[in-house]
Design a protein around this motif. Structure first.
Motif, mmCIF file in Angstrom:
data_model
loop_
_atom_site.group_PDB
_atom_site.id
_atom_site.type_symbol
_atom_site.label_atom_id
_atom_site.label_comp_id
_atom_site.label_asym_id
_atom_site.label_seq_id
_atom_site.Cartn_x
_atom_site.Cartn_y
_atom_site.Cartn_z
ATOM 1 N N PRO A 162 4.345 3.827 -4.381
ATOM 2 C CA PRO A 162 3.640 4.725 -5.309
ATOM 3 C C PRO A 162 3.551 4.211 -6.733
ATOM 4 O O PRO A 162 2.541 4.411 -7.410
ATOM 5 C CB PRO A 162 4.464 6.023 -5.237
ATOM 6 C CG PRO A 162 5.795 5.632 -4.687
ATOM 7 C CD PRO A 162 5.533 4.469 -3.786
ATOM 8 N N ASP A 164 -4.256 9.833 -7.453
ATOM 9 C CA ASP A 164 -4.051 10.823 -6.385
ATOM 10 C C ASP A 164 -3.269 10.215 -5.220
ATOM 11 O O ASP A 164 -2.411 10.869 -4.620
ATOM 12 C CB ASP A 164 -5.405 11.349 -5.887
ATOM 13 C CG ASP A 164 -6.070 12.280 -6.882
ATOM 14 O OD1 ASP A 164 -5.380 12.773 -7.794
ATOM 15 O OD2 ASP A 164 -7.292 12.504 -6.761
ATOM 16 N N ARG A 165 -3.572 8.950 -4.918
ATOM 17 C CA ARG A 165 -2.854 8.268 -3.845
ATOM 18 C C ARG A 165 -1.383 8.094 -4.213
ATOM 19 O O ARG A 165 -0.487 8.294 -3.379
ATOM 20 C CB ARG A 165 -3.500 6.909 -3.568
ATOM 21 C CG ARG A 165 -2.787 6.069 -2.518
ATOM 22 C CD ARG A 165 -2.720 6.761 -1.183
ATOM 23 N NE ARG A 165 -2.033 5.951 -0.173
ATOM 24 C CZ ARG A 165 -1.475 6.446 0.907
ATOM 25 N NH1 ARG A 165 -1.533 7.751 1.157
ATOM 26 N NH2 ARG A 165 -0.872 5.651 1.764
ATOM 27 N N ALA A 221 0.262 11.387 -3.754
ATOM 28 C CA ALA A 221 0.389 11.704 -2.319
ATOM 29 C C ALA A 221 1.541 10.936 -1.689
ATOM 30 O O ALA A 221 2.160 11.412 -0.728
ATOM 31 C CB ALA A 221 -0.922 11.375 -1.604
ATOM 32 N N LEU A 222 1.857 9.770 -2.245
ATOM 33 C CA LEU A 222 2.976 8.965 -1.739
ATOM 34 C C LEU A 222 4.316 9.433 -2.300
ATOM 35 O O LEU A 222 5.355 8.845 -2.012
ATOM 36 C CB LEU A 222 2.763 7.488 -2.092
ATOM 37 C CG LEU A 222 1.659 6.762 -1.326
ATOM 38 C CD1 LEU A 222 1.342 5.414 -1.979
ATOM 39 C CD2 LEU A 222 2.068 6.558 0.137
ATOM 40 N N PRO A 241 0.797 -1.236 0.000
ATOM 41 C CA PRO A 241 0.000 0.000 0.000
ATOM 42 C C PRO A 241 0.825 1.279 0.000
ATOM 43 O O PRO A 241 0.275 2.343 -0.313
ATOM 44 C CB PRO A 241 -0.810 -0.118 1.300
ATOM 45 C CG PRO A 241 -0.012 -1.027 2.174
ATOM 46 C CD PRO A 241 0.632 -2.004 1.252
ATOM 47 N N ASP A 242 2.111 1.208 0.296
ATOM 48 C CA ASP A 242 2.937 2.412 0.347
ATOM 49 C C ASP A 242 3.876 2.539 -0.848
ATOM 50 O O ASP A 242 4.767 3.396 -0.852
ATOM 51 C CB ASP A 242 3.767 2.424 1.640
ATOM 52 C CG ASP A 242 2.886 2.491 2.877
ATOM 53 O OD1 ASP A 242 1.849 3.171 2.823
ATOM 54 O OD2 ASP A 242 3.233 1.837 3.888
ATOM 55 N N VAL A 301 -8.631 8.446 -8.468
ATOM 56 C CA VAL A 301 -8.448 8.375 -7.009
ATOM 57 C C VAL A 301 -7.164 7.610 -6.683
ATOM 58 O O VAL A 301 -6.380 8.023 -5.821
ATOM 59 C CB VAL A 301 -9.673 7.704 -6.342
ATOM 60 C CG1 VAL A 301 -9.379 7.389 -4.875
ATOM 61 C CG2 VAL A 301 -10.903 8.599 -6.448
ATOM 62 N N VAL A 302 -6.933 6.505 -7.386
ATOM 63 C CA VAL A 302 -5.701 5.727 -7.181
ATOM 64 C C VAL A 302 -4.485 6.561 -7.570
ATOM 65 O O VAL A 302 -3.452 6.539 -6.888
ATOM 66 C CB VAL A 302 -5.758 4.413 -7.988
ATOM 67 C CG1 VAL A 302 -4.436 3.645 -7.850
ATOM 68 C CG2 VAL A 302 -6.915 3.539 -7.518
ATOM 69 N N HIS A 346 0.618 1.926 -7.249
ATOM 70 C CA HIS A 346 -0.603 2.713 -7.406
ATOM 71 C C HIS A 346 -0.659 3.362 -8.791
ATOM 72 O O HIS A 346 -1.720 3.414 -9.422
ATOM 73 C CB HIS A 346 -0.676 3.794 -6.319
ATOM 74 C CG HIS A 346 -0.973 3.266 -4.959
ATOM 75 N ND1 HIS A 346 -2.253 3.111 -4.474
ATOM 76 C CD2 HIS A 346 -0.148 2.840 -3.965
ATOM 77 C CE1 HIS A 346 -2.205 2.633 -3.242
ATOM 78 N NE2 HIS A 346 -0.935 2.463 -2.906
#
Length: 385
Positions: free
Chosen positions: A213, A262-263, A266-267, A210-211, A259-260, A216
């Motif tokens: 980037p 953007d994540r 953000a990472l 999940p971390d 949305v993915v 994602h």
């Protein structure tokens, strides 16, 4: 319903069994037996509250029984818990999710790329050998040999079932992403099942990392591309981006992809997959900012050094209003054996009014085309002169 459960649970069950048994073939046999038992029992008894735990527990019992029956492997029994020690209750917290280890095993650099792709689709996606063979246009026997060679290589060289250490992790993540991206590209060409499978594998990877980037970014890219799938073809005809019927786009999937993305941003994601996802997202806007897209492609060229990316950069430069500059970029590339080099060059020459040269470029592209939609599109282009 059962088929959906099986597809969703296959990778998790197999990963647990490979980690437990230390053998791909034994794990696959045990998983298949457990799924067969489920197919027989669940229609009457109902799907358990935790189907994955039920399947893992059943498969472990079956594997232990089989090993005990094989006298030549009897000594291996001492390495396994007795059946009574295996979970009596289907408690999801007891079963470790080992799919990440399985992904890194399937995508180990010691395996040939074709073996990595085939094994990933088989082990993580649960695709049958025949399905993978059809997707890659080879015989089932050929695909079976690829899978067998990959499994034998894992066994003979002792490829570990493990997440690599910190010093190896970045390059190994790149290999995993590259395999999933390759599967996505095969699906994007016209093999719908593979496109959807790539998105599913991307979701698994993001859930497990999940971390990361770039994971994602890759998922966002694949989701946005997949959202436009229905509009890319009209019957057997290929439809270019500017001519696509946007009402056929899956706007919900595009929104999810953003949305993915953007994540990923953000990472701190600024790598190649994140940049490609940004480009894909911009190309779904009502008004495409082509100068911005061209700048992003320029950045992508810096990241990858790929002449194919440079070719896409040229297309964006043309769309931004400068076909002459785009042609100069294209003529500096060494891609004579690449279909899209010649089709792109043909389009640029056409826009510059050089019809004879454009027709020759399209004819060269047609010589290289392999799929029916590509051949039909190029034939129409030639006939327009």
């Amino acid at each position: 319903m059962l088929e959906e459960v099986f597809r969703d649970e296959w990778g998790r069950v197999l990963a647990s069994l490979v980690g437990y048994l230390g053998d791909f073939d034994r794990a696959e046999d045990a998983a298949q037996e457990a799924f067969a038992v489920a197919a027989q029992n669940w229609p009457a008894s109902g799907v358990p509250a935790n189907p994955g735990a039920w399947l893992v527990t059943t498969a472990r019992h079956r594997a232990i029984d089989r090993i005990r029956r094989e006298h030549t492997l009897a000594e291996k029994i001492h390495l396994l818990p007795a059946p009574d020690a295996v979970m009596d209750e289907f408690d999801d917290t007891v079963i470790k999710d080992e799919r990440l280890e399985l992904i890194f095993t399937c995508c180990h650099p010691a395996l040939p790329l074709e073996g990595q792709v085939a094994l990933t689709l088989r082990a993580l996606g649960g695709l049958e050998t025949a399905e993978i063979a059809r997707a890659f246009l080879v015989s089932e026997e050929t695909m079976k040999r690829r899978l067998t060679r990959a499994k034998n290589k894992i066994r003979s060289t002792g490829i570990p079932f493990a997440v690599p250490g910190a010093q190896l992790l970045p390059e190994r993540i790149d290999a995993v992403l590259a395999v999933i991206y390759l599967i996505c590209n095969e699906g994007y060409r016209d093999r719908v099942g593979l496109g959807a499978e790539a998105v599913r594998l991307g979701r698994v990877l993001v859930a497990l990392m999940p971390d990361e980037p770039e994971a994602h970014g890759l998922l966002a890219l694949m989701m946005i591309h997949d959202a436009r799938r229905r509009a890319r073809f009209s019957g057997e005809d290929l439809v270019l981006l500017g001519d696509q019927d946007r009402s056929l786009w899956d706007t919900r999937r595009i929104g999810e992809g953003r949305v993915v993305l953007d994540r990923a941003l953000a990472l701190g994601g600024r790598g190649a997959y994140v940049v490609q996802a940004l480009i894909a997202s911009m190309q779904t806007r009502e008004r495409i900012d082509w100068p911005r897209v061209a700048a992003l492609y320029r950045r992508l060229v810096e990241l990858t050094g790929s002449p194919v990316v440079e070719l896409n950069h040229a297309v964006a430069v043309c769309q931004a209003g400068d076909p002459a500059a785009a042609l100069r970029i294209v003529d500096g590339l060494d891609l004579d054996g690449y279909l899209y080099f010649h089709s792109t060059r043909g389009e640029l020459l056409r826009r510059l009014g050089r019809d004879a040269d454009a027709r020759d470029a399209y004819r060269r592209a047609l010589e290289l085309a392999t799929s029916t939609p590509e051949r039909r599109f190029l034939t129409r282009r030639i006939e327009e002169f």
